[in-house]
Design a protein around this motif. Structure first.
Motif, PDB file in Angstrom:
ATOM      1  N   ARG A 144       0.839  -1.203   0.000  1.00 51.07           N
ATOM      2  CA  ARG A 144       0.000   0.000   0.000  1.00 51.07           C
ATOM      3  C   ARG A 144       0.872   1.252   0.000  1.00 51.07           C
ATOM      4  O   ARG A 144       0.618   2.207  -0.743  1.00 51.07           O
ATOM      5  N   VAL A 145       1.924   1.244   0.819  1.00 49.86           N
ATOM      6  CA  VAL A 145       2.851   2.377   0.855  1.00 49.86           C
ATOM      7  C   VAL A 145       3.528   2.559  -0.498  1.00 49.86           C
ATOM      8  O   VAL A 145       3.640   3.672  -1.023  1.00 49.86           O
ATOM      9  N   ILE A 146       3.980   1.456  -1.086  1.00 49.83           N
ATOM     10  CA  ILE A 146       4.652   1.516  -2.386  1.00 49.83           C
ATOM     11  C   ILE A 146       3.705   2.020  -3.470  1.00 49.83           C
ATOM     12  O   ILE A 146       4.094   2.837  -4.319  1.00 49.83           O
ATOM     13  N   ALA A 147       2.444   1.550  -3.446  1.00 52.71           N
ATOM     14  CA  ALA A 147       1.463   1.991  -4.434  1.00 52.71           C
ATOM     15  C   ALA A 147       1.238   3.494  -4.348  1.00 52.71           C
ATOM     16  O   ALA A 147       1.167   4.189  -5.378  1.00 52.71           O
ATOM     17  N   ILE A 148       1.141   4.029  -3.134  1.00 52.78           N
ATOM     18  CA  ILE A 148       0.973   5.477  -2.950  1.00 52.78           C
ATOM     19  C   ILE A 148       2.208   6.212  -3.455  1.00 52.78           C
ATOM     20  O   ILE A 148       2.111   7.248  -4.139  1.00 52.78           O
ATOM     21  N   GLY A 149       3.404   5.687  -3.149  1.00 55.82           N
ATOM     22  CA  GLY A 149       4.634   6.315  -3.631  1.00 55.82           C
ATOM     23  C   GLY A 149       4.713   6.351  -5.143  1.00 55.82           C
ATOM     24  O   GLY A 149       5.135   7.353  -5.736  1.00 55.82           O
ATOM     25  N   LEU A 150       4.292   5.262  -5.787  1.00 56.88           N
ATOM     26  CA  LEU A 150       4.302   5.218  -7.254  1.00 56.88           C
ATOM     27  C   LEU A 150       3.347   6.246  -7.847  1.00 56.88           C
ATOM     28  O   LEU A 150       3.633   6.851  -8.892  1.00 56.88           O
ATOM     29  N   LEU A 151       2.206   6.451  -7.187  1.00 58.94           N
ATOM     30  CA  LEU A 151       1.259   7.453  -7.675  1.00 58.94           C
ATOM     31  C   LEU A 151       1.862   8.847  -7.618  1.00 58.94           C
ATOM     32  O   LEU A 151       1.649   9.670  -8.517  1.00 58.94           O
ATOM     33  N   LEU A 152       2.627   9.133  -6.559  1.00 60.92           N
ATOM     34  CA  LEU A 152       3.282  10.440  -6.464  1.00 60.92           C
ATOM     35  C   LEU A 152       4.282  10.631  -7.605  1.00 60.92           C
ATOM     36  O   LEU A 152       4.287  11.670  -8.274  1.00 60.92           O
ATOM     37  N   ILE A 153       5.127   9.629  -7.837  1.00 58.14           N
ATOM     38  CA  ILE A 153       6.121   9.716  -8.904  1.00 58.14           C
ATOM     39  C   ILE A 153       5.433   9.859 -10.262  1.00 58.14           C
ATOM     40  O   ILE A 153       5.864  10.641 -11.122  1.00 58.14           O
ATOM     41  N   TYR A 154       4.359   9.129 -10.458  1.00 63.00           N
ATOM     42  CA  TYR A 154       3.617   9.185 -11.711  1.00 63.00           C
ATOM     43  C   TYR A 154       3.092  10.596 -11.965  1.00 63.00           C
ATOM     44  O   TYR A 154       3.207  11.134 -13.071  1.00 63.00           O
ATOM     45  N   HIS A 155       2.503  11.195 -10.939  1.00 62.61           N
ATOM     46  CA  HIS A 155       1.961  12.541 -11.099  1.00 62.61           C
ATOM     47  C   HIS A 155       3.068  13.556 -11.373  1.00 62.61           C
ATOM     48  O   HIS A 155       2.878  14.491 -12.169  1.00 62.61           O
TER      49      HIS A 155
ATOM     50  N   SER B 274       3.221   3.657   6.920  1.00 61.67           N
ATOM     51  CA  SER B 274       1.857   3.161   6.789  1.00 61.67           C
ATOM     52  C   SER B 274       0.852   4.188   7.290  1.00 61.67           C
ATOM     53  O   SER B 274      -0.223   4.353   6.708  1.00 61.67           O
ATOM     54  N   GLN B 275       1.189   4.889   8.367  1.00 61.40           N
ATOM     55  CA  GLN B 275       0.332   5.955   8.868  1.00 61.40           C
ATOM     56  C   GLN B 275       0.377   7.191   7.977  1.00 61.40           C
ATOM     57  O   GLN B 275      -0.612   7.880   7.786  1.00 61.40           O
ATOM     58  N   ALA B 276       1.546   7.443   7.398  1.00 59.82           N
ATOM     59  CA  ALA B 276       1.741   8.678   6.630  1.00 59.82           C
ATOM     60  C   ALA B 276       1.194   8.601   5.212  1.00 59.82           C
ATOM     61  O   ALA B 276       0.941   9.638   4.588  1.00 59.82           O
ATOM     62  N   ALA B 277       0.992   7.403   4.687  1.00 59.18           N
ATOM     63  CA  ALA B 277       0.747   7.230   3.252  1.00 59.18           C
ATOM     64  C   ALA B 277      -0.444   8.040   2.738  1.00 59.18           C
ATOM     65  O   ALA B 277      -0.306   8.828   1.793  1.00 59.18           O
ATOM     66  N   TYR B 278      -1.632   7.849   3.342  1.00 62.43           N
ATOM     67  CA  TYR B 278      -2.806   8.549   2.840  1.00 62.43           C
ATOM     68  C   TYR B 278      -2.728  10.057   3.063  1.00 62.43           C
ATOM     69  O   TYR B 278      -3.044  10.841   2.158  1.00 62.43           O
ATOM     70  N   PRO B 279      -2.324  10.544   4.266  1.00 58.88           N
ATOM     71  CA  PRO B 279      -2.185  11.998   4.414  1.00 58.88           C
ATOM     72  C   PRO B 279      -1.226  12.615   3.407  1.00 58.88           C
ATOM     73  O   PRO B 279      -1.481  13.696   2.873  1.00 58.88           O
ATOM     74  N   ILE B 280      -0.117  11.920   3.117  1.00 51.25           N
ATOM     75  CA  ILE B 280       0.831  12.449   2.145  1.00 51.25           C
ATOM     76  C   ILE B 280       0.211  12.454   0.748  1.00 51.25           C
ATOM     77  O   ILE B 280       0.379  13.421  -0.010  1.00 51.25           O
ATOM     78  N   TYR B 281      -0.519  11.396   0.409  1.00 48.97           N
ATOM     79  CA  TYR B 281      -1.162  11.401  -0.905  1.00 48.97           C
ATOM     80  C   TYR B 281      -2.203  12.512  -1.011  1.00 48.97           C
ATOM     81  O   TYR B 281      -2.322  13.168  -2.050  1.00 48.97           O
ATOM     82  N   ILE B 282      -2.964  12.726   0.039  1.00 53.17           N
ATOM     83  CA  ILE B 282      -4.003  13.756   0.014  1.00 53.17           C
ATOM     84  C   ILE B 282      -3.404  15.135  -0.243  1.00 53.17           C
ATOM     85  O   ILE B 282      -3.956  15.936  -1.006  1.00 53.17           O
TER      86      ILE B 282
END
Length: 347
Positions: free
Chosen positions: A13-24, A283-291
């Motif tokens: 889940r953390v990696i998936a969020i990180g990939l979305l950031l790089i993609y954007h 794991s705690q930071a992933a969604y807030p960072i994506y938001i």
């Protein structure tokens, strides 16, 4: 059946969020970025899209897979009322808050950069998948709790046997192939706020739940065959690469997408299923960072793109600025202020 904490799923889940950031971030250096309301650099780095095109067919489906898996573990400790309350706090509240307070900020930055009219129509923007996940929870929770009450029923025994065989992985792909062919979207890789994204996400969410519900057999299967899954997925990607413009029939993209995801699950289960303090934090930071990341990405683009420096240096600076802004905001605001934690879905 599996009930222990699955650290590999948390990592994915953390990696998936990180990939979305790089993609954007990469979109800002493509010639079409401005047309989907990203601030675009004048000089493009089109070569970036070679690796991004590999990620593009599975980055979002992986997130829905993992979300479905997360619901499986959540219902082991909750009844249906507690699940709906917990998911409302974790998903619905950040979704609504983001539409009101976060998305308008980066829309304003885009409008200001391109001298557009300063108006805003309410939209979930990059948070659209949170709305989808919440809808899937509402849709499937009767089924999920029925399966919970029958942990060793005939369906579970069938699923356990089926997903423990390599052919079971092929059968898992069939709903994804059917979705791609029946919906026939304008672009397979465009998921946000459209019919294709909703149905594909729903299939991936349900499939993720069933993969964990089936027990150990699925994980042994993808771990055993991980290198073969990787080889076939890479071959299909190379086919798209050599065809030009990364084109391929939708059914092949659906197959490739699933093969990458099964590969990731196999390697993840093999190497990532162990606790760490880094994982606990991320794991705690992933969604807030994506938001929050789109605000810092647009701020970085707003300041850095007009500079007369090499585009590759701009890319590096945007990455650094975006990640530092996200982590500093999480560490010193979201994580430490109780009422802000609530708005970002944290306990």
């Amino acid at each position: 059946m599996l009930h222990n904490r699955r650290y590999d799923i948390d990592w994915l889940r953390v990696i998936a969020i990180g990939l979305l950031l790089i993609y954007h971030i990469a979109i800002g250096f493509q010639p079409w970025g401005v047309f989907i309301q990203f601030i675009q650099n004048d000089e493009n780095l089109t070569w970036i899209w070679t690796p991004m095109a590999m990620l593009n067919v599975w980055r979002i489906p992986l997130l829905f897979f993992v979300s479905g898996m997360g619901v499986y573990f959540a219902i082991q400790r909750r009844d249906w009322k507690s699940l709906l309350l917990e998911r409302s706090k974790r998903i619905l509240v950040p979704y609504v808050f983001g539409m009101i307070a976060i998305v308008p900020l980066h829309v304003f930055l885009w409008q200001n950069y391109y001298n557009q009219n300063m108006d805003y129509v309410s939209s979930p923007g990059h948070l659209w998948f949170l709305g989808n996940i919440y809808a899937y929870v509402l849709l499937f929770f009767p089924l999920f709790f029925y399966l919970k009450r029958h942990p060793e029923g005939k369906f579970h025994q069938f699923l356990k046997k089926w997903l423990g065989h390599p052919a079971g992985l092929l059968i898992l792909m069939l709903p994804f192939i059917a979705e791609a062919e029946l919906v026939n979207p304008e672009s397979f890789e465009f998921y946000a706020m459209n019919t294709h994204g909703f149905w594909l996400g729903m299939v991936a969410f349900l499939t993720g739940f069933l993969c964990v519900y089936s027990g150990q057999a699925f994980w042994d299967n993808v771990t055993k065959w991980r290198w073969l899954l990787f080889a076939i997925a890479a071959t299909l990607y190379i086919f798209r690469l050599t065809e030009g413009q990364f084109n391929a029939p939708y059914y092949l993209k659906a197959i490739e997408s699933n093969l990458w995801i099964f590969t990731v699950f196999g390697f993840g289960y093999k190497y990532l299923n162990k606790p760490s303090s880094t994982l606990t934090y991320l794991s705690q930071a992933a969604y807030p960072i994506y938001i929050t990341h789109m605000v810092f990405l647009y701020l970085a683009s707003w300041f850095i793109f007009p500079l007369e420096i090499a585009p590759l240096l701009k890319l590096m600076l945007v990455i650094v600025f975006t990640f530092i802004g996200c982590f500093v905001t999480y560490e010193y605001v979201v994580r430490r202020v109780k009422w802000v934690r609530t708005l970002f879905g944290l306990k």
